[in-house]
Structure formats: C-alpha cells, structure tokens
Design an enzyme around this catalytic site. Structure first.
Site, PDB file in Angstrom:
ATOM      1  CE  LYS A   1      -6.397  -8.157  32.583  1.00 52.65           C
ATOM      2  NZ  LYS A   1      -5.385  -7.416  33.370  1.00 52.65           N
TER       3      LYS A   1
ATOM      4  CG  HIS B   1       2.298   1.822   5.402  1.00 55.22           C
ATOM      5  ND1 HIS B   1       2.813   2.019   6.661  1.00 55.22           N
ATOM      6  CD2 HIS B   1       2.881   0.675   4.964  1.00 55.22           C
ATOM      7  CE1 HIS B   1       3.653   1.047   6.952  1.00 55.22           C
ATOM      8  NE2 HIS B   1       3.711   0.225   5.940  1.00 55.22           N
TER       9      HIS B   1
ATOM     10  NE  ARG C   1       1.121  -2.212   9.914  1.00 58.55           N
ATOM     11  CZ  ARG C   1       1.670  -2.798   8.852  1.00 58.55           C
ATOM     12  NH1 ARG C   1       1.466  -4.076   8.627  1.00 58.55           N
ATOM     13  NH2 ARG C   1       2.427  -2.124   8.040  1.00 58.55           N
TER      14      ARG C   1
ATOM     15  NE  ARG D   1       8.015  -6.682   4.467  1.00 60.19           N
ATOM     16  CZ  ARG D   1       8.415  -7.948   4.406  1.00 60.19           C
ATOM     17  NH1 ARG D   1       9.627  -8.253   4.072  1.00 60.19           N
ATOM     18  NH2 ARG D   1       7.559  -8.917   4.655  1.00 60.19           N
ATOM     19  CB  THR D   2       5.978  -1.796   9.487  1.00 60.92           C
ATOM     20  OG1 THR D   2       5.587  -1.918   8.123  1.00 60.92           O
ATOM     21  CG2 THR D   2       5.788  -0.363   9.928  1.00 60.92           C
TER      22      THR D   2
END
Lengths: 295, 295, 295
Positions: free
Chosen positions: A76, A125, A97, A48-49
């Site tokens: 790496k 959020h 996120r 969704r986000t």
C-alpha cells in the site's frame, strides 16, 4: 543493544558472545529470554538466517512473529521506517534483513528496541561473522595464529570484508585467494594492516596447502562478461577431493552456504567438511546474540 | 463468543474490553489464555492486524498457526467454508480477514469455535474500532464530551462508520471533515443522530482548531477522475506542522496506519502524534479481545 | 524414527499410533514432546497437512519453524539435500512435502534426525493413511470385518493404494468403485490379495448399499480427453443426499479433503458425513506420530 556491524562491537563483546555460545552448546541456554518475543522482518529471501534466528529464539524459550513483506502494507506504499516503528510495539527485539545498505542502522536509529542486522545488501552481516568466528574457535580451539584462507569472489562477497576485520582483531593470518579482478579492495586491506597486527597474503591461483581453515565463498558467473571465461574460472576455483591431498590433515573447510558448485559433492562426506556444522552453529551463536541484544 | 461487528456488541462488553486492555498494560495479562491456539486466516494483505493478533496471542501465553492462502488448498478449488470448517479443528479461535463483505459472519455461522473479524472488505473492522476507543480513552482519560474530528475520505474508509457509531455510543461529539464528494453517507448520519445523543458537525475544509482528537485517514488518489484534482485535494487535506499552530496544545493525532502522505513526516516526532502508540495498543486490546472471545 | 511409508511400518507400530491418538483425545497429550522444535518444509501447497502438524506440535508443547520455499535459498540454486542438511540443525524433527516421488526417503537417508513424509508426489502420504485408519476405528469401534468402499479415481489418488494396503493388514473387506479406466492397478491388487487375507470387490458403477464406510476421493476432470465425458462421469459418481436412502443407517462417509464437487453440499449437515471430523483427527494422530518419530 543493537547489533548492526562487527566494527561497532568491542572485542570483549565479541569474545563474550563466542564464549556464551559455547556454554549454550555445552550446558543449555537457561531461562534468560523466556517469554520474550522476536520479530523477524526479512525483505529478502533467506533460509539460514531467518530459520536459525527463529530456532534460536524457540530454543531459548522465546517466541517469534514473522513479517512477510509480500503479505504486508508495503504494497500500500508504507515506508520502511513506519513498518519498523509499528512492529516495535509487537516484539522485544527485531531482526531485519533488507537489500538496501544501511537499512538496519536506519531502523535501529528510529526505534528504542534492539535491532539486529540480518544482512543489509552488500554491506554487513555481523551475525554470520560471529558464527564464522565461533566455528573456527570451536573446531580449532583458537583463532590466534591460524592460517585462514578465504577463497572465492572476495570483491563482492558480503561477509568477507567483515571476516577479515574480525580475523585481524583476533590475530589470525589471512590468505586471500581470488580470481584476478575479484580481489578484495586494496584500500580496505591497507586499512586492516594499519589497524591490526596480522599477516595478509594475496593469491590469484587456488592454493591452500598451508591453510588451517579454508573458507570458501561463491564466484557468481554473472560477474564475468564472457560466459566461457566464467566457466573456466569457476571450474578452476572449485574445491575437489583430489585437490585436498596436498592440504593439511586437520584442515577445516567452511562455507557460509548456500553452496552451488564451489565444492565437489563428495567432499560433503569428508571429515574436513564442516560447513553444515557451521550452519548449525547459527542456533547457539544467535541465542547468545539474542541474549546480548536483550540484556 | 464471536466478534463480528461493533454493532453486535453491548456497551458493557465494549467497556469491559477497554478496561481489561488497560489492566493488561498496567499489570500484565495473567494466565487465562495459556495453552490455547489461535489461527490467523488472512485472505488479504495485512501487517498490523495479523502481527498484532499473533503478538497478542504470544504475550498471553497462547500460540498461533498461520494460514497462508497462496500456499493452500484454495488453489485446488476448496470453498471458503470448507477451509474454515477444517481449520476449526486445529485451533481454539480463528481471526479471519477476507476481501468479501460478510465473510466473517458467514464463517462464524458455520462453526462453533469463536470467530473474530479481522476486516471483511469495506464492511467491518471491529477490533480496529476497539483499539481506537482504547487509544482515545488512554490518552485523554475519557471519551464522553470530547471533540473527535475525523478527517479524510469518510465515504470509503473502512473503519470510520463503525468509529462514528462507537463515539456516539460513548457520547463524544464528532466533527467530520472530508473533501466534497467524499462525505460520510447522510442516511447513515441520520441513523446515528436518532440512535445516540451526540453532536455531529460536517465540514469540507481541513479544520481542527476545536479538536481534542484528530483522527486522520487516507484519501486515495484513485477516487478522483482527474489526477490534477486528486493532487490538489490530497495536498490541501495533508496535515502539516505549520497547520498545528492553531490546534489545541494537548491535541491527540491518531491514524489507523499505514499512512502514505496524509501527515507530514516531521509530525511523527511531535508529542501530539500518537498513531504509533495507537498501533502498539493493538496488542493489549487484542489480548483483551481474545480473552472475551474465549471466555 | 522416520515415517516414510505405511509399508515400512510394523502392524504393532501402526496400532500403537492409533491407540495413542485415542488416548490423546481422551486424556490429553502429556509432556513427552515439551520443548522440542518441529520444522515443516512444504515444497508444495497444503492446508491440512501443514496446519495440522503445526497444531499437533503446539498442542503437545512443541514449537515449530516453517520453511517457505519461495522465500528461500532454493532460488539461489541450493540443492534439496543441502537444504535438508541445514535445517537438520534447527529442529528436532522435520516434516517434508515435496512434489517428487522418493524425496522424503532421500531426505531421511541424508540426515540423522527423524523425517516424516508429508506427501511425496503421487507416491506416499502415510500420515493421511494413519488418520484414515484412526477415523474408521474411532467411528465404527473396529476395522476388521467392515466393508470399506473406496469411490473415485482410484488410479491416480495418492492415498488410496496405501489405504488398501492398511485395510488389508487390518482385515477389512474392500470394495473399489471407480469409473472405467480409473481403476486401481490390477497388479497392485493381486499383490494385496497374496499378502493379506481380505476380500476385494471391484465395481464401475456408483454403489454403496453394503458399505459400512464410504471413502470418497476426487475424480479430476483433467483425466478425461473429452470434457463432455468428464462432466458425465463426475456427475454420475457425485454422492447425493437422495442416493443415501439405500445406504446403511450408520454409514460413515469420509473424504481426505479438499472436496470440490464429489459430495453434494447438503450432505455436510448429515450425521453420516464425518470428513471434517476426519480432518480434525489429523491433530491427535499427528501428535501420536510426532511422539513415535521422536521417541
């Protein structure tokens, strides 16, 4: 302008974003963001986000680049901040996120371009909270004075604390319904009551006869030591069509999604079920957030 | 026009790309590439190269499609060349990164559309070299006559051989500083001296008092049989703030990134540290490269 | 308009898409789709279908968002239909590929926005069939009256049944060539003959002297219990340059790709080999399909 936490934002700014999202729905987004590039950096799974930020960008005439951690130099051994500092040069704004609390603020402090918090662990959020406020306002016409009932695991759910804060700010009354042991932290509620002028009721039984808005969130089975108890509790708190008979006729049911088994499937087709609409509201609200971040 | 190796390119073409990248920074990209589609085919992890090509495309009005090998018919056993021939029909130019040396040239020979080498194993990474040249020119105003010191594992680093070639072509003096056993191959340096009129100095101790540009690359611990020796050597060659006291006031420090522990973190904030700017230069230089490839 | 199965579509609609694809090749796509957003939801590996849909969208002025199942809420247990209902709010049309038969129709029934089937298991792949028809028409000038020979595993190949249906609809004669035991189902062929006025010949030896179009598909070694027999059969049915001597001068060879070892490599360079062109036809045909779905 960074968007890291609801608590950083002035009430006027929040109202501005909600109003602007409504304008975008009604009249289209205009050209304010045309030609800009958004970078989506998701160090954690998300449907969704991420997709709604990308959709928001495209619908406002922006483009996006998408950073996939598995395909990156992180393997790496590059540091998170080096990655952020590098990507700063490729885009006009960055949505991050990350599973670690505080990551988004850490990123925002390291670079000049706007950083938007797409969720940092169990912490914040903010764009979800803005969508929740917009969804309440858009469906009920107002926020002030409504009874908003939050139901589920209120101890662990990422967005519930911010939502209580925002509902306090806008003068809704809040009813908190959670299984025993999964209550929202009392110290937090004490702070909320001191800060805002609103009522908070606490219940440990599923109850929503007085609710104008019923906001359901997950109860994760993993939170219980005993699987039998887990099943008993999740069954008991599941919303069933039959249970809605006692509810208000114009009840609005919201859920941040994904839902698993918190809501009986047949409810999806009822007019009270507004959670897919709420998910779709992610696009105009995030368009308004992008305008806010990039203005 | 394919871009496979710096050694294929005429000096005038390289200068043209560097100059054009400067114009793009100063005056914007114009519309030469509008409506074209770039395909990014990365068979290996990459942050900088892929995202900056995509960002370059978007900032020049192009769009991109992104091929993810894990999600592809390669799993079904399709050959590399069949994949390239198929994707040729979907885009106007293709950037290929592949772990096998020679892959990019192999691809370029198989199709008519321009192929840009985004790195083929330990072989070539020409767009990185163009960014390095641009970063030196942009920060120091010239390349000719500068002392450019390359420090790190010069035996294995992908881009260092091409960079020595390019610096020779543009008349910089080169100092090579590497741990014993990780020197650049003598036969290659002999060829470079015969081909170009420039000085090459070789050192096995970290030294950069005379450097105008210090170009740092990684020393991989895996190159040493003895972990204790590995740690000793990497510690000794790490760039520290204290060590910079003897360096020139206007030293420019570059690094192709990702950096792991070659440069002390506090150096990031110093004005001499230009490696994030160098990464950001990837966008205008790759815009100029796309124009060159597609003209 | 959903695009779920060739059998749902009127002949006029199929002709319309083929003609429109030709116009797009000859005169460009125009602006009918400008500003729209396509969502590509591929729950299975794919190169051609996904990239060519994205390329088609971009070449028609659309944008796309790409859903990657591994990075999604599916991991958290979200249902397929909840995912589809959510994504409906982010895009104007959705292309779905899913390993389970019937998924695309299931999705189409759940939402209002157009759903295009990008392949649902062994069931339907209607956009491939449209590309096949366009490729035949474009290379031979017509479909009616041609001898189209389908060669390979006709029992399991996803697209072959739909192609026979479409060839019957357009009046081509069909020759089916497959190893014993990998024939197309007789009941299906009976239905085809009853429905359409066309000839179907069946052979178990590789034969294509009379073919105008030779459509090759894979014979998967896994279909045989005995690896020795598998090798014998795949060797026998492989198309070799030498075998083409008896074929028509203007034979057109097609293959849905990826090809593994069904066609000898040297054939790629022959003028009869049109399978890469066929893959490239995916772009204009899918542009026409997007216009059809979104009109």
């Amino acid at each position: 302008m960074d968007v890291i936490s609801i608590r950083d934002m002035a009430k006027g700014d929040i109202e501005g974003i909600i109003d602007r999202a409504g304008q975008i729905v009604d009249k289209g987004p205009g050209n304010a963001l045309k030609g800009k590039v958004l970078a989506t950096l998701f160090f954690e799974a998300s449907t969704r986000t991420k997709l709604s930020f990308q959709s928001a960008a495209l619908h406002s005439g922006m483009e996006y680049i998408d950073f996939l951690p598995e395909m990156s130099s992180l393997k790496k051994g590059e540091s998170f901040i080096d990655t952020i500092r590098t990507v700063e040069g490729y885009a006009d704004a960055i949505v991050v996120r990350h599973p670690k609390e505080g990551s988004a603020r850490f990123a925002a402090d390291a670079i000049k371009k706007p950083v938007i918090n797409g969720g940092d662990g169990a912490n914040q959020h903010p764009t979800q909270t803005l969508i929740d406020l917009f969804s309440i306002k858009r469906s009920k016409g107002r926020i002030k004075g409504l009874n908003v009932t939050l139901l589920g695991d209120l101890k662990h759910a990422r967005t519930m604390r911010s939502l209580v804060y925002a509902l306090g700010m806008f003068g809704a009354d809040v009813t908190l319904v959670s299984p025993k042991g999964l209550d929202m932290e009392p110290a937090y509620l004490k702070e909320m009551k001191e800060r805002f002028d609103f009522k908070i009721s606490i219940k440990n039984e599923p109850e929503y006869a007085t609710a104008d808005v019923l906001y359901v969130c997950r109860i994760q089975q993993e939170r219980f030591a005993d699987p039998y108890e887990a099943k008993m509790v999740t069954d008991k708190f599941m919303i069933r069509k039959a249970d809605l008979k006692g509810a208000k006729e114009d009840l609005v049911i919201l859920h941040p999604l994904p839902k698993i088994n918190e809501i009986e499937g047949s409810i999806d087709e009822m007019k009270q079920a507004r959670y897919f609409e709420q998910a779709h509201n992610g696009v105009p609200v995030r368009q308004a957030i992008l305008e806010y971040a990039l203005r």
